[in-house]
Design a protein around this motif. Sequence first.
Motif, PDB file in Angstrom:
ATOM      1  N   VAL A 194      -5.985  15.706  44.466  1.00 20.70           N
ATOM      2  CA  VAL A 194      -5.418  17.219  45.095  1.00 20.70           C
ATOM      3  C   VAL A 194      -3.737  17.653  45.326  1.00 20.70           C
ATOM      4  CG1 VAL A 194      -5.873  18.807  47.672  1.00 20.70           C
ATOM      5  CG2 VAL A 194      -7.286  17.783  46.681  1.00 20.70           C
ATOM      6  N   SER A 195      -3.141  18.560  44.886  1.00 19.58           N
ATOM      7  CA  SER A 195      -1.219  18.582  45.117  1.00 19.58           C
ATOM      8  C   SER A 195      -1.550  20.069  45.973  1.00 19.58           C
ATOM      9  CB  SER A 195      -1.197  18.640  44.480  1.00 19.58           C
ATOM     10  OG  SER A 195       0.452  18.531  44.462  1.00 19.58           O
ATOM     11  N   VAL A 196      -0.502  19.996  47.093  1.00 20.42           N
ATOM     12  CA  VAL A 196      -0.992  20.918  47.957  1.00 20.42           C
ATOM     13  C   VAL A 196       0.588  21.508  48.026  1.00 20.42           C
ATOM     14  CG1 VAL A 196      -1.427  22.305  50.701  1.00 20.42           C
ATOM     15  CG2 VAL A 196      -2.880  20.434  49.272  1.00 20.42           C
ATOM     16  N   GLY A 197       0.767  22.553  47.893  1.00 22.40           N
ATOM     17  CA  GLY A 197       2.296  22.849  47.820  1.00 22.40           C
ATOM     18  C   GLY A 197       3.061  24.095  47.221  1.00 22.40           C
ATOM     19  N   ARG A 198       3.976  24.250  47.216  1.00 14.40           N
ATOM     20  CA  ARG A 198       4.698  25.831  46.720  1.00 14.40           C
ATOM     21  C   ARG A 198       4.493  25.737  45.316  1.00 14.40           C
ATOM     22  NH1 ARG A 198       9.513  26.462  47.659  1.00 14.40           N
ATOM     23  NH2 ARG A 198       9.946  24.300  48.319  1.00 14.40           N
ATOM     24  N   LEU A 199       4.272  27.447  44.437  1.00 16.76           N
ATOM     25  CA  LEU A 199       4.944  26.712  43.012  1.00 16.76           C
ATOM     26  C   LEU A 199       6.050  26.960  42.888  1.00 16.76           C
ATOM     27  CD1 LEU A 199       1.813  28.817  42.215  1.00 16.76           C
ATOM     28  CD2 LEU A 199       1.773  26.271  41.482  1.00 16.76           C
ATOM     29  N   SER A 200       6.390  26.361  43.009  1.00 16.30           N
ATOM     30  CA  SER A 200       8.619  25.441  42.730  1.00 16.30           C
ATOM     31  C   SER A 200       8.650  24.451  41.688  1.00 16.30           C
ATOM     32  CB  SER A 200       9.094  25.449  43.818  1.00 16.30           C
ATOM     33  OG  SER A 200      10.383  24.949  43.679  1.00 16.30           O
ATOM     34  N   PRO A 201       9.356  24.531  40.582  1.00 16.66           N
ATOM     35  CA  PRO A 201       9.885  23.706  39.921  1.00 16.66           C
ATOM     36  C   PRO A 201      10.297  22.120  40.857  1.00 16.66           C
ATOM     37  CG  PRO A 201      10.868  25.355  39.245  1.00 16.66           C
ATOM     38  CD  PRO A 201      10.539  25.520  40.740  1.00 16.66           C
TER      39      PRO A 201
END
Length: 667
Positions: free
Chosen positions: A456-463
Amino acid sequence: MDVRAALTDVRSSATILDGMRAGERLEDVARSAGPEVVDHLVVATTDPDPITAIAAVHALGAHGSATAGAHLVSLLGDERAHVAEHAIDALSGVVAQAAALERLVRHCAEGGFPGMLAARTLERWAAASPDAVEHAVTVGLASQGDPAARARLVEVADDLRGGVGEATPPPTRGGPGLTVAQLYLHGDLDGSLRHSGQGETGGVATLLVHLGDALLHHGARVDRVITISGSRDAAVADAWGAGATTGRALSQSLAGSGHHYARIPLTGPAASVSTAWPLRIQARRGIRAVLRAAGRVDVIHLRMADVGSLVAAEVAADMGIPVVLTLAPDPQALLAAREADGSLIRGDFGDADRVEHLWFRDRLLRALADQAEHLVLFPRPDVERSIERLVGIDVAAQRQRVSVVGEGIDLAALERVAREVSGDAPRSPDTASALEELTAVLDQLPPHRRGLPLAVSVGRLSPVKGMATLASAWLTEPSLRERCNLVIVGGDLDDPTPEEAGEIARIRQVVPTDDAAGEGLLLAGHRPNATTTAWLAAAHRGVAGVCAPDGVYVCASLKEEFGIAILEAMTMGLVVVAPNSGGPATYIEDGVTGVLTDTTDPRRLADAFGRALELASSPGEALRTRRSRAVVRERFGIDTMASSLVEVYAAVAARQAATSLPRAITS
């Protein structure tokens, strides 16, 4: 040092950051130099090295003479776009230049970051030459037919006249404790965190919600917290437009003790942190209205070099509110890392700067630090030397106004969810609903992939969060793809911002939409924080018929100053993968509770991913979980963080009461 020697230092600087620091020294020299230095600086603006050229442009602004101003006007038309853009900013340091007014007004009409700079320069010129500036804007407005451009110029004209709708009546408020304001402009915040992971509503948003509540748990020392955020909710805009949340109504809504959420309406296209600069006037007007309506505010805590902090610092200086700044090396740490790995070279700095505004953000952070009454640092290896190297601030020489405070999470709430997921406690409706949602997401998998562990990875879809890099590392390494499914949580998949759309496109280049679930890659979009934490617990303990135990959490961020989601994953018992720099390196035991790696290198990321899966399935799970939770409990609980910050806020408020001498920002 003379100007020629200072220019030599800029040209010969070993790194981009060294060149930026040398550029500041060049400005200091130019500020007190005579007219003879202008020619040297003008020649330097033509230097093929973009660092030298930009430094020379700003040195002309620092010189401040009419001759320097005339040369800056000529640079507005320079074919090098980065030089022309910095000339707009540098002109704010000289007296109003009639020859530049029309061009600056045109930039305001066009908008974007140059438009923000132009409006800021006109605003500063208007202090001494109001009639000339207002006339130029009026002429520009009369000649402008495009509705969007006209709206931008109307906003500038209103701002030059002092703004509209900003006055509020004297408020009332009760309670003897402190009032603390905190700001995150780029997330629509409320107590339920229902927008978590959407757009820019990431870890900072989660932190402010929990921290605001925790600050109120310290007796009567803090009785009011006001969390200010931006909102594109039409209902919020309608309420402000109708006056329902301005003036006396807003004052009354903020008057009582407790944690209040003040949402400022923002118009125009959705913007990321890096593209939100044109919101400067809207944000300043909204922040000023909230702080006026709040009555006495004892301290405002700012956390990043963005447009929100830029204008909040200005308002705070005007109103005599002391600032506490969380000083994180952003963008400096990422800039240094990119230069070190060759993804950003000096010759390309001008192009990168036009997109990311690196020079401006670096100077803004240093200006905010200079204004702040107190600095808060994240724990990181060799923190004092790191801040001096990256930001150019010697915190060791001013320890009396510096504190190292780790961020915090609500450990008790997370452990309760973990027990509910594992079946050791009755499941709340929220946890039950979260597991139903997870089952629905995993039902997209083909039968042969169901029941595998989850990564799992959680975070904003940002580069900067590296989700596309993570997807590529997982897909191209068969041993990873065969051992687990990858679930990426975050982003608005239905109505993405331009930044989110770009990251989604990069992920789709790795795995086309129709093939993603079949391969085991699931984009779950943004979810409320309570849902996300239940999924993390499920990845650790497994859920019968849904997913196997012994999953992992992978943070592929290019940089991570602290890592709220990483701490949440550790609390749930997950082995984590994280960057080997910044905050995570201070709390992850490499090879025990997680794996630290260079997340900018896809091959190293894949290797760390594999080692984490091996570690998660090895004996000793109970010990690993206890060690992870012990680190969080001892160092990073939200109440621990709140307790440390209450001491900071109380000391700052006491000093302010004794001096009442606010220091204005000068960036």
